[in-house]
Design an enzyme around this catalytic site. Structure first.
Site, PDB file in Angstrom:
ATOM      1  CG  HIS A   1      -2.360   0.337   1.739  1.00  0.00           C
ATOM      2  ND1 HIS A   1      -1.494  -0.193   2.518  1.00  0.00           N
ATOM      3  CD2 HIS A   1      -2.294  -0.423   0.440  1.00  0.00           C
ATOM      4  CE1 HIS A   1      -0.526  -0.879   1.794  1.00  0.00           C
ATOM      5  NE2 HIS A   1      -1.388  -1.029   0.261  1.00  0.00           N
TER       6      HIS A   1
ATOM      7  CB  SER B   1       6.183   0.644  -3.442  1.00  0.00           C
ATOM      8  OG  SER B   1       5.364   0.475  -2.250  1.00  0.00           O
TER       9      SER B   1
ATOM     10  CG  ASP C   1       3.183  -0.193   3.804  1.00  0.00           C
ATOM     11  OD1 ASP C   1       2.062  -1.252   2.994  1.00  0.00           O
ATOM     12  OD2 ASP C   1       2.873  -1.370   5.120  1.00  0.00           O
TER      13      ASP C   1
END
Length: 325
Positions: A144, A166, A183
């Site tokens: 992740h 992000s 992600d």
């Protein structure tokens, strides 16, 4: 351990490797577990010690010509010994579009060992097949995070959900760097302990931004803003600033993290309001590139500082000795 079915090999590479199935169709569920290839010439001669039966077996013009020197019963006996040596033997591939001896088809059919034929020359087939198998059988994991290519260096941003990975990546995109994955990062280890990362097929070249939604990076920022994959050479771990934690301010420590058994340089970057994370990531990346060239700024500064302290200490000792005299 990652495995691949012979049926998958036939389906995916039938066109590229010019493959056709000649026999042993009942064995298409056999597994290929290693990327190395073997030519069974020595085994056909009767020497079966150290025979790597778990590998895909390639029979070229040399093996075909050698079998031509046998009588039909001798061929059947030799082939039966080789192909029954281990249940792990995945398949046999005939190269150059050669029409195999009848005994080769009969034995592979009887033992349920898939027999394939390729129109490629032996060397070309081995090269193409090895590259394919290395890619398919490479150790794989999912992380992740966000994977960026910054100044030509693969940088993996990790941290707790909502920490700003992000958003940092978005700012890096605006500054001209490239997105590989957001992600979900799929990581594969290639030969030599090299890690490559790519994005999941469904969400590749997309980003999820809280309050905005999912965006198509390629359409918004252009084709030059995305990259299908990159080598992972630096991990930057974003974490919430904690007043009680003493963060590295000099950079002398060589901190690393381990991914698929491979050690990768890691930097812990505390996040707090007012810090421009994108600029910090850029500087950290450039500093890491200097390290790859053998230039370790923090260590060089430390050496200069120790040298200066030693000189001053020497002068102080001389001064005290003169006063004593």
């Amino acid at each position: 351990m990652t495995t691949l079915l012979v049926a998958d090999l036939l389906r995916e590479k039938e066109g590229d490797l010019q493959l056709t199935l000649l026999g042993g169709s009942k064995g298409l569920r056999r597994e290929i577990s290693v990327s190395e290839i073997n030519r069974p010439g020595l085994a056909l001669s009767g020497y079966l010690d150290y025979f790597p039966s778990e590998r895909v077996q390639i029979m070229g013009l040399g093996e075909h010509t050698y079998l031509s020197t046998f009588s039909a019963p001798q061929r059947k006996e030799a082939l039966h010994k080789v192909f029954t040596y281990s249940k792990r033997l995945p398949c046999v591939v005939i190269t150059r579009g050669i029409k195999p001896h009848r005994e080769v088809i009969d034995v592979t059919e009887a033992l349920k060992v898939p027999l394939l034929r390729s129109g490629l020359v032996t060397a070309h087939l081995i090269g193409e097949l090895t590259v394919y198998l290395e890619e398919k059988l490479a150790p794989t994991t999912t992380i992740h995070g966000v994977l960026m290519n910054v100044y030509g260096l693969g940088v993996l941003l990790v941290g707790d959900s909502g920490i700003g990975k992000s958003e940092c990546a978005l700012e890096l995109l605006k500054r001209g760097h490239m997105l590989v994955a957001d992600d979900v990062v799929e990581v594969k280890q290639r030969l030599g302990g090299v890690l490559y990362g790519t994005g999941a097929e469904l969400i590749r070249h997309h980003m999820e931004l809280r309050g905005v939604g999912i965006i198509d990076v390629q359409k918004i920022f252009g084709v030059g803003s995305v990259l299908d994959r990159t080598r992972i050479e630096l991990v930057i771990r974003l974490e919430e600033w904690k007043q009680a934690v003493e963060y590295d301010r000099v950079g002398l420590s060589d901190r690393t993290t381990t991914i698929l058994g491979v050690r990768v340089p890691e930097i812990v970057m505390p996040v707090r309001p007012g810090r421009n994370l994108a600029v910090l990531v850029e500087v950290a990346t450039l500093n890491e590139r200097l390290k790859f060239r053998g230039e370790f700024t923090a260590k060089e500064f430390n050496k200069k500082l120790i040298s200066l302290m030693a000189k001053r200490s020497g002068r102080s000792k001389k001064g005290r000795s003169k006063q004593s005299a």
